[in-house]
Every structure is written in structure tokens, then in C-alpha cells.
Design a protein around this motif. Structure first.
Motif, PDB file in Angstrom:
ATOM      1  N   GLN A   1       6.027   8.900  10.423  1.00  0.00           N
ATOM      2  CA  GLN A   1       5.029   8.376  11.472  1.00  0.00           C
ATOM      3  C   GLN A   1       4.344   7.141  10.817  1.00  0.00           C
ATOM      4  OE1 GLN A   1       4.370   8.802  14.768  1.00  0.00           O
ATOM      5  NE2 GLN A   1       6.265  10.049  14.688  1.00  0.00           N
ATOM      6  N   GLY A   2       4.081   7.182   9.503  1.00  0.00           N
ATOM      7  CA  GLY A   2       3.359   6.181   8.755  1.00  0.00           C
ATOM      8  C   GLY A   2       4.171   4.925   8.941  1.00  0.00           C
ATOM      9  N   LEU A   3       5.562   4.916   8.799  1.00  0.00           N
ATOM     10  CA  LEU A   3       6.218   3.739   8.742  1.00  0.00           C
ATOM     11  C   LEU A   3       6.314   3.327  10.164  1.00  0.00           C
ATOM     12  CD1 LEU A   3       9.145   4.177   6.018  1.00  0.00           C
ATOM     13  CD2 LEU A   3       6.653   3.503   5.903  1.00  0.00           C
ATOM     14  N   ILE A   4       6.533   4.315  11.224  1.00  0.00           N
ATOM     15  CA  ILE A   4       6.478   4.083  12.619  1.00  0.00           C
ATOM     16  C   ILE A   4       5.110   3.195  13.016  1.00  0.00           C
ATOM     17  CG2 ILE A   4       6.468   4.895  14.821  1.00  0.00           C
ATOM     18  CD1 ILE A   4       8.367   7.163  13.561  1.00  0.00           C
ATOM     19  N   GLU A   5       4.010   3.672  12.656  1.00  0.00           N
ATOM     20  CA  GLU A   5       2.894   3.181  13.073  1.00  0.00           C
ATOM     21  C   GLU A   5       2.563   1.694  12.252  1.00  0.00           C
ATOM     22  OE1 GLU A   5       0.927   3.880  15.754  1.00  0.00           O
ATOM     23  OE2 GLU A   5       2.115   5.643  15.965  1.00  0.00           O
ATOM     24  N   ALA A   6       3.155   1.554  11.251  1.00  0.00           N
ATOM     25  CA  ALA A   6       2.914   0.395  10.543  1.00  0.00           C
ATOM     26  C   ALA A   6       3.722  -0.800  11.177  1.00  0.00           C
ATOM     27  CB  ALA A   6       3.348   0.470   8.957  1.00  0.00           C
ATOM     28  N   ASN A   7       5.052  -0.342  11.687  1.00  0.00           N
ATOM     29  CA  ASN A   7       5.836  -1.425  12.347  1.00  0.00           C
ATOM     30  C   ASN A   7       5.258  -1.679  13.595  1.00  0.00           C
ATOM     31  OD1 ASN A   7       8.999   0.273  10.996  1.00  0.00           O
ATOM     32  ND2 ASN A   7       8.059  -1.669  10.416  1.00  0.00           N
ATOM     33  N   LYS A   8       4.438  -0.759  14.530  1.00  0.00           N
ATOM     34  CA  LYS A   8       3.872  -1.013  15.698  1.00  0.00           C
ATOM     35  C   LYS A   8       2.730  -2.028  15.455  1.00  0.00           C
ATOM     36  CE  LYS A   8       4.836   3.329  18.052  1.00  0.00           C
ATOM     37  NZ  LYS A   8       4.236   4.620  18.743  1.00  0.00           N
ATOM     38  N   ALA A   9       2.213  -2.058  14.487  1.00  0.00           N
ATOM     39  CA  ALA A   9       1.027  -2.577  14.071  1.00  0.00           C
ATOM     40  C   ALA A   9       1.485  -4.403  13.420  1.00  0.00           C
ATOM     41  CB  ALA A   9       0.374  -2.055  12.744  1.00  0.00           C
ATOM     42  N   GLY A  10       2.846  -4.306  13.189  1.00  0.00           N
ATOM     43  CA  GLY A  10       3.345  -5.907  12.952  1.00  0.00           C
ATOM     44  C   GLY A  10       3.561  -5.729  11.314  1.00  0.00           C
ATOM     45  N   LEU A  11       3.418  -4.643  10.668  1.00  0.00           N
ATOM     46  CA  LEU A  11       3.471  -4.805   9.299  1.00  0.00           C
ATOM     47  C   LEU A  11       4.899  -4.709   8.780  1.00  0.00           C
ATOM     48  CD1 LEU A  11       0.273  -2.395   8.686  1.00  0.00           C
ATOM     49  CD2 LEU A  11       0.494  -4.932   8.339  1.00  0.00           C
TER      50      LEU A  11
ATOM     51  N   LEU B   1       4.647   1.344   1.917  1.00  0.00           N
ATOM     52  CA  LEU B   1       5.564   2.091   1.231  1.00  0.00           C
ATOM     53  C   LEU B   1       5.384   3.718   1.716  1.00  0.00           C
ATOM     54  CD1 LEU B   1       8.059   2.412  -0.798  1.00  0.00           C
ATOM     55  CD2 LEU B   1       6.042   2.467  -2.661  1.00  0.00           C
ATOM     56  N   GLY B   2       6.546   4.173   2.167  1.00  0.00           N
ATOM     57  CA  GLY B   2       6.265   5.674   2.463  1.00  0.00           C
ATOM     58  C   GLY B   2       7.521   6.401   2.828  1.00  0.00           C
ATOM     59  N   LEU B   3       7.386   7.602   3.155  1.00  0.00           N
ATOM     60  CA  LEU B   3       8.727   8.374   3.286  1.00  0.00           C
ATOM     61  C   LEU B   3       9.779   7.942   4.595  1.00  0.00           C
ATOM     62  CD1 LEU B   3       9.629  10.975   1.810  1.00  0.00           C
ATOM     63  CD2 LEU B   3       8.681  12.341   3.735  1.00  0.00           C
ATOM     64  N   PRO B   4      10.895   7.829   4.445  1.00  0.00           N
ATOM     65  CA  PRO B   4      11.904   7.499   5.427  1.00  0.00           C
ATOM     66  C   PRO B   4      11.545   8.227   6.905  1.00  0.00           C
ATOM     67  CG  PRO B   4      13.102   7.500   3.496  1.00  0.00           C
ATOM     68  CD  PRO B   4      11.682   8.112   3.282  1.00  0.00           C
ATOM     69  N   GLY B   5      11.500   7.590   7.938  1.00  0.00           N
ATOM     70  CA  GLY B   5      11.454   8.251   9.234  1.00  0.00           C
ATOM     71  C   GLY B   5      10.170   8.776   9.742  1.00  0.00           C
TER      72      GLY B   5
ATOM     73  N   VAL C   1       0.921  -1.035  -0.009  1.00  0.00           N
ATOM     74  CA  VAL C   1       0.029   0.063  -0.017  1.00  0.00           C
ATOM     75  C   VAL C   1       0.895   1.070   0.118  1.00  0.00           C
ATOM     76  CG1 VAL C   1      -1.638   1.269   1.208  1.00  0.00           C
ATOM     77  CG2 VAL C   1      -2.077  -1.101   1.138  1.00  0.00           C
ATOM     78  N   LYS C   2       0.425   2.333  -0.854  1.00  0.00           N
ATOM     79  CA  LYS C   2       1.323   3.507  -0.998  1.00  0.00           C
ATOM     80  C   LYS C   2       0.231   4.557  -0.835  1.00  0.00           C
ATOM     81  CE  LYS C   2       3.997   6.691  -3.265  1.00  0.00           C
ATOM     82  NZ  LYS C   2       5.046   6.996  -4.468  1.00  0.00           N
ATOM     83  N   PRO C   3       0.004   5.319   0.149  1.00  0.00           N
ATOM     84  CA  PRO C   3      -0.950   6.306   0.301  1.00  0.00           C
ATOM     85  C   PRO C   3      -0.565   7.610  -0.649  1.00  0.00           C
ATOM     86  CG  PRO C   3      -0.190   5.829   2.413  1.00  0.00           C
ATOM     87  CD  PRO C   3       0.652   4.949   1.450  1.00  0.00           C
ATOM     88  N   HIS C   4      -1.586   8.210  -1.087  1.00  0.00           N
ATOM     89  CA  HIS C   4      -1.474   9.086  -2.173  1.00  0.00           C
ATOM     90  C   HIS C   4      -1.644  10.699  -1.674  1.00  0.00           C
ATOM     91  CE1 HIS C   4      -2.206  11.316  -5.988  1.00  0.00           C
ATOM     92  NE2 HIS C   4      -3.318  11.747  -5.239  1.00  0.00           N
ATOM     93  N   GLY C   5      -0.905  11.447  -2.325  1.00  0.00           N
ATOM     94  CA  GLY C   5      -1.162  12.760  -2.177  1.00  0.00           C
ATOM     95  C   GLY C   5      -1.099  13.467  -0.641  1.00  0.00           C
ATOM     96  N   ALA C   6      -2.094  14.140  -0.417  1.00  0.00           N
ATOM     97  CA  ALA C   6      -2.421  14.770   0.858  1.00  0.00           C
ATOM     98  C   ALA C   6      -2.458  13.550   2.035  1.00  0.00           C
ATOM     99  CB  ALA C   6      -3.681  15.706   0.985  1.00  0.00           C
TER     100      ALA C   6
ATOM    101  N   ILE D   1       0.239  11.637   6.888  1.00  0.00           N
ATOM    102  CA  ILE D   1       0.694  10.556   7.755  1.00  0.00           C
ATOM    103  C   ILE D   1       2.468  10.927   7.936  1.00  0.00           C
ATOM    104  CG2 ILE D   1      -0.996   9.224   7.123  1.00  0.00           C
ATOM    105  CD1 ILE D   1       0.893   7.323   5.809  1.00  0.00           C
ATOM    106  N   VAL D   2       3.067  11.724   7.133  1.00  0.00           N
ATOM    107  CA  VAL D   2       4.226  11.912   7.634  1.00  0.00           C
ATOM    108  C   VAL D   2       4.404  12.371   9.220  1.00  0.00           C
ATOM    109  CG1 VAL D   2       6.489  13.290   7.325  1.00  0.00           C
ATOM    110  CG2 VAL D   2       5.301  12.203   5.373  1.00  0.00           C
TER     111      VAL D   2
END
Length: 254
Positions: A149-159, A143-147, A109-114, A119-120
Motif C-alpha cells: 500500500q505504501g508504494l500504491i499511495e505514493a504513486n497516487k500522490a505523484g511520487l 522505497l518499499g516492499l513490492p505491491g 525515503v525508506k520507512p523503518h521497522g514497524a 504501510i504494507v
């Protein structure tokens, strides 16, 4: 041999209105971010794009966004969790069904645009995206920007997560994207862009807008598909990377 993924936003046609050269782009990229009907795209465009991606062994990803066809998903929205979570589930699910019919699967999944930009920094909406993904399929990769919040929360959710860089965007010395409102934010020289991406893969750095090198972590490089000369630029990036001995391969493999 170094390996990198190339991704692009595709399937953004709507009814009789085309958007970008999807066929040309899908000859070059290894991952396809396919619009799911909320910011762009419709069932016909989704089906045609998924089929083309499947024929070319390109990984399929859900390009989810706010419900904002008029604004192409680029307007910031404070969507309540009770709406945002099911709307993301709905978009992923629609693409999953079309992918299954085409003999392939949605791998990421890659969020779009806004939504991507929100979620950064916005922990609540980042958590909503991760929650929706986990409820649908815990094997999905964000798939998202390094560092972010999106990637942080995904990791917390086990993704699993993957970080991306943008081929045609300028970076600040802090490693963030230069705002599109600033001069020089979008790069237009295919040769310069391609050489920057070779430097990124080989050294893990890119030249920032002030001329200094900044470290960027990337599993994937986004080559935009809706700008003038997009395929020409993507082709130059592809050729320069391959010429440098870099393998182009999807980060989310079956």
C-alpha cells in the motif's frame, strides 16, 4: 549490463552507543538509509554518516520511523494522521538540513521497522507517509516492499517509487517475507545469500522457503547493517553481483 542498487540502514548510533559498521557498509552500498532520530540516531550520528556517504558518492535516504527509541521503532503503533504526517516531515527535514550542509541531498525515503511493515497493508498510514513526502519534496522516491500500500499511495500522490528485496530474508511461495517468528526466516550463510541475489537480478526470482522459485520485483536489495557479520555478508553479495557482471548503482540518482 544489468544494474541493481544495494541499500543498508546506517547512522543508527545514539550518543556513545554504536550500532553496526557504517564505514565498512558504506564502502559497498550505493544507497544509505540514514536514521533520523526517532527510532535511532541523533544529530551527531546523522551528520557523520551523511558526510561519509557524500564522500563516497552514496545516495542519501531518510530512514523515518515511529517515535520509539526504547523499542527501536519495531513496535506497531496506531499513530493519528495529525501526528504521523508532521513527524515524518520533521525527520525528513532534519536530514535535509544536515545533507545540505554536507553538500549532498536527500533523494528518497525508506520507512523503518514497524512503520515499514504497517504501510504494507494499512492504507491510511501509507497515505500519511506519501502525504508527508509530497509536502516536503515531490522529487523524493519511496522505497518499499513490492505491491505494498505504501508504494500504491505514493504513486497516487505523484511520487516515484522503488521496490526492494531483502538479501538475508526468506520468502514465502506467495512472494511475501517469512515472519521473523518462524524458523528459517533469516538467512545466515553469505554464500547462499549472495547466490540468491544473483538469481534475483538475472532471473527475477528467488527460492522460497518451500524450495519453489517465486517472482520478486526489485530495484534495490537491502543488506542489513546491524546483524553479526553484516559487512561480510554485504561484501559477498557485492562481489558475487559484480562477478556476474552486474553494475551496482543507486536507484535514486541526482
Amino acid at each position: 549490463m544489468a544494474t541493481i542498487d544495494l541499500n543498508s540502514d546506517v547512522g543508527e548510533a545514539f550518543g556513545p552507543w554504536p550500532m553496526g559498521d557504517d564505514e565498512g557498509m558504506l564502502r559497498l552500498v550505493s544507497s544509505a538509509n540514514i536514521a533520523c532520530g526517532f527510532h535511532a540516531g541523533d544529530p551527531r550520528a546523522m551528520r557523520a554518516t551523511v558526510r561519509l556517504a557524500a564522500e563516497r558518492s552514496v545516495a542519501v535516504g531518510a530512514h523515518v520511523g515511529y517515535r520509539d527509541l526504547a523499542g527501536f521503532g519495531r513496535r506497531a503503533m496506531d499513530v493519528a494522521s495529525e501526528d504521523l504526517i508532521p513527524e515524518i516531515i520533521y525527520q525528513i527535514g532534519a536530514l535535509q538540513a544536515i545533507a545540505r550542509a554536507a553538500g549532498t541531498t536527500v533523494r528518497y525515503v525508506k520507512p523503518h521497522g514497524a512503520l515499514y511493515n504497517t504501510i504494507v497493508h494499512d492504507t491510511r498510514q501509507a497515505r500519511d507517509v506519501a502525504t508527508a513526502m509530497a509536502e516536503v519534496d515531490t522529487n523524493l522516491v519511496l522505497l518499499g516492499l513490492p505491491g505494498s500500500q505504501g508504494l500504491i499511495e505514493a504513486n497516487k500522490a505523484g511520487l516515484a517509487t522503488a521496490a526492494e528485496a531483502f538479501a538475508d530474508r526468506a520468502y514465502t511461495p506467495e512472494g511475501t517475507l517469512v515472519s521473523r517468528r518462524q524458523a528459517g526466516a533469516v538467512l545466515e550463510d553469505p554464500v547462499k545469500v549472495a547466490r540468491r541475489m544473483v538469481q534475483l537480478v538475472e532471473d527475477g526470482t528467488v527460492e522460497s522457503i518451500d524450495g519453489t522459485d517465486v517472482k520478486i520485483s526489485a530495484d534495490s536489495i537491502c543488506v542489513h547493517g546491524d546483524s553479526p557479520g553484516a559487512v561480510t555478508m554485504a561484501d559477498r553479495v557485492y562481489q558475487e553481483l559484480r562477478g556476474a557482471g552486474v553494475e551496482i548503482a543507486a536507484f535514486a540518482r541526482a
